[in-house]
Design a protein around this motif. Structure first.
Motif, PDB file in Angstrom:
ATOM      1  N   TYR A  23     -37.296  81.837  37.109  1.00 44.17           N
ATOM      2  CA  TYR A  23     -37.363  81.194  38.415  1.00 44.17           C
ATOM      3  C   TYR A  23     -36.122  80.353  38.669  1.00 44.17           C
ATOM      4  O   TYR A  23     -35.499  80.433  39.737  1.00 44.17           O
ATOM      5  CB  TYR A  23     -38.614  80.322  38.524  1.00 44.17           C
ATOM      6  CG  TYR A  23     -38.570  79.417  39.724  1.00 44.17           C
ATOM      7  CD1 TYR A  23     -38.642  79.942  41.013  1.00 44.17           C
ATOM      8  CD2 TYR A  23     -38.408  78.040  39.585  1.00 44.17           C
ATOM      9  CE1 TYR A  23     -38.555  79.120  42.130  1.00 44.17           C
ATOM     10  CE2 TYR A  23     -38.335  77.215  40.688  1.00 44.17           C
ATOM     11  CZ  TYR A  23     -38.401  77.758  41.954  1.00 44.17           C
ATOM     12  OH  TYR A  23     -38.298  76.935  43.062  1.00 44.17           O
ATOM     13  N   ILE A  24     -35.747  79.528  37.709  1.00 48.45           N
ATOM     14  CA  ILE A  24     -34.655  78.591  37.945  1.00 48.45           C
ATOM     15  C   ILE A  24     -33.316  79.310  38.090  1.00 48.45           C
ATOM     16  O   ILE A  24     -32.515  78.992  38.975  1.00 48.45           O
ATOM     17  CB  ILE A  24     -34.612  77.534  36.825  1.00 48.45           C
ATOM     18  CG1 ILE A  24     -35.810  76.591  36.982  1.00 48.45           C
ATOM     19  CG2 ILE A  24     -33.305  76.736  36.859  1.00 48.45           C
ATOM     20  CD1 ILE A  24     -35.960  75.572  35.908  1.00 48.45           C
ATOM     21  N   GLY A  38     -34.576  82.763  40.861  1.00 49.08           N
ATOM     22  CA  GLY A  38     -35.523  82.643  41.951  1.00 49.08           C
ATOM     23  C   GLY A  38     -36.723  83.557  41.851  1.00 49.08           C
ATOM     24  O   GLY A  38     -37.445  83.754  42.832  1.00 49.08           O
ATOM     25  N   TRP A  52     -43.882  74.781  40.619  1.00 50.44           N
ATOM     26  CA  TRP A  52     -42.459  75.065  40.658  1.00 50.44           C
ATOM     27  C   TRP A  52     -41.970  74.819  42.078  1.00 50.44           C
ATOM     28  O   TRP A  52     -42.721  74.893  43.038  1.00 50.44           O
ATOM     29  CB  TRP A  52     -42.162  76.498  40.214  1.00 50.44           C
ATOM     30  CG  TRP A  52     -42.795  77.578  41.051  1.00 50.44           C
ATOM     31  CD1 TRP A  52     -42.227  78.287  42.073  1.00 50.44           C
ATOM     32  CD2 TRP A  52     -44.146  78.077  40.937  1.00 50.44           C
ATOM     33  NE1 TRP A  52     -43.133  79.186  42.598  1.00 50.44           N
ATOM     34  CE2 TRP A  52     -44.305  79.083  41.922  1.00 50.44           C
ATOM     35  CE3 TRP A  52     -45.223  77.775  40.098  1.00 50.44           C
ATOM     36  CZ2 TRP A  52     -45.506  79.776  42.090  1.00 50.44           C
ATOM     37  CZ3 TRP A  52     -46.421  78.469  40.267  1.00 50.44           C
ATOM     38  CH2 TRP A  52     -46.553  79.455  41.244  1.00 50.44           C
ATOM     39  N   ARG A 110     -38.148  73.348  44.541  1.00 46.11           N
ATOM     40  CA  ARG A 110     -36.723  73.018  44.604  1.00 46.11           C
ATOM     41  C   ARG A 110     -36.527  71.716  45.355  1.00 46.11           C
ATOM     42  O   ARG A 110     -37.222  71.426  46.334  1.00 46.11           O
ATOM     43  CB  ARG A 110     -35.961  74.149  45.305  1.00 46.11           C
ATOM     44  CG  ARG A 110     -34.447  74.002  45.265  1.00 46.11           C
ATOM     45  CD  ARG A 110     -33.754  75.300  45.617  1.00 46.11           C
ATOM     46  NE  ARG A 110     -32.339  75.248  45.302  1.00 46.11           N
ATOM     47  CZ  ARG A 110     -31.550  76.313  45.213  1.00 46.11           C
ATOM     48  NH1 ARG A 110     -32.050  77.521  45.417  1.00 46.11           N
ATOM     49  NH2 ARG A 110     -30.271  76.183  44.928  1.00 46.11           N
ATOM     50  N   ARG A 149     -33.785  73.640  41.021  1.00 40.64           N
ATOM     51  CA  ARG A 149     -35.141  74.159  40.863  1.00 40.64           C
ATOM     52  C   ARG A 149     -35.819  73.512  39.663  1.00 40.64           C
ATOM     53  O   ARG A 149     -35.173  73.135  38.697  1.00 40.64           O
ATOM     54  CB  ARG A 149     -35.101  75.684  40.685  1.00 40.64           C
ATOM     55  CG  ARG A 149     -34.611  76.421  41.925  1.00 40.64           C
ATOM     56  CD  ARG A 149     -34.427  77.904  41.645  1.00 40.64           C
ATOM     57  NE  ARG A 149     -33.968  78.606  42.854  1.00 40.64           N
ATOM     58  CZ  ARG A 149     -33.235  79.707  42.838  1.00 40.64           C
ATOM     59  NH1 ARG A 149     -32.877  80.240  41.676  1.00 40.64           N
ATOM     60  NH2 ARG A 149     -32.858  80.276  43.966  1.00 40.64           N
ATOM     61  N   CYS A 201     -39.518  73.791  37.133  1.00 42.75           N
ATOM     62  CA  CYS A 201     -40.691  74.548  36.707  1.00 42.75           C
ATOM     63  C   CYS A 201     -41.442  73.687  35.704  1.00 42.75           C
ATOM     64  O   CYS A 201     -40.844  73.159  34.759  1.00 42.75           O
ATOM     65  CB  CYS A 201     -40.264  75.874  36.076  1.00 42.75           C
ATOM     66  SG  CYS A 201     -41.628  76.950  35.573  1.00 42.75           S
TER      67      CYS A 201
END
Length: 222
Positions: free
Chosen positions: A67-68, A71, A113, A115, A120, A122
């Motif tokens: 994710y970080i 995305g 999670w 931003r 970002r 999590c």
């Protein structure tokens, strides 16, 4: 003394600020990630813990890191449902998009999670009433050499700086980070993470790795 007010051991004794070490312990604002680590600092005994180290490795290096850096939506394919208001209230108020948090794997865990200006974030945390209500622990690991295994995997994922504690314990914070950029905040901040146990089973020697906090910026990645 550690940032949570207790003694910390090993190289992990560096202060976490947005899960990065800082030379100015006790100065300036501390991130909600540090607050989260403090909230999990004193776990109760868990009666039964399911051993699943590969799942923890996946949560760190596929879900949160994916994710970080890229995305990608984390936790896909895992058992989730919208978190209760009580569970969301356990997440530090500064956490971005915490109202979208989910129950993950068990009512024991809440994950979020999102931003903000620092990139970002999590986050996975064990709810405080987990032991009281006997909620299933799904993130069991063998404490012996666990942090060494995490460090090895972290290096292969590009985390050049490692500050593992001497032992996997709620009283000793560990930290892993991409190469320092000289920035602890903003768009040039490297990705870094910490994790702590939030329960233990003395009979089996398992620890429930029930807190993961990761933050950072993609730094040119899509």
């Amino acid at each position: 003394m550690g940032a949570c007010g207790h003694r910390r051991t090993g190289a992990g004794a560096a202060l976490i600020r947005s899960v990065r070490p800082s030379p100015h312990e006790g100065r300036g604002p501390r991130s909600w990630l540090l607050l989260a680590a403090c909230l999990a600092a004193f776990p109760a005994r868990a009666d039964a813990i399911e051993e699943n180290e590969p799942r923890i490795i996946r949560l760190i290096f596929e879900d949160c890191l994916g994710y970080i850096r890229y995305g990608r939506t984390p936790f896909e394919g895992l058992a989730t449902r919208p978190a209760s208001k009580e569970a969301i209230d356990q997440i530090p108020s500064r956490a971005p998009d915490r109202e979208k948090a989910v129950e993950l794997l068990s009512p024991r865990y809440v994950a979020s999670w999102g931003r903000d200006a620092d990139g970002r974030h999590c986050f996975l945390q064990t709810v405080w009433w987990a032991e009281r209500d006997g909620l299933p622990a799904r993130l069991g690991v063998r404490a012996k050499d666990f942090l060494g295994r995490v460090t090895e995997r972290a290096r292969s994922a590009g985390f050049e700086d490692a500050f593992p504690a001497d032992t996997f314990s709620p009283l000793a914070t560990s930290l892993w980070s991409e190469k320092s950029t000289g920035h602890d905040a903003g768009p040039l901040r490297p990705v870094s993470f910490t994790l702590l146990p939030t329960g233990s089973d003395e009979a089996t020697g398992l620890m429930d790795a029930g807190l993961i906090a990761m933050g950072g910026t993609p730094q040119g990645r899509p």
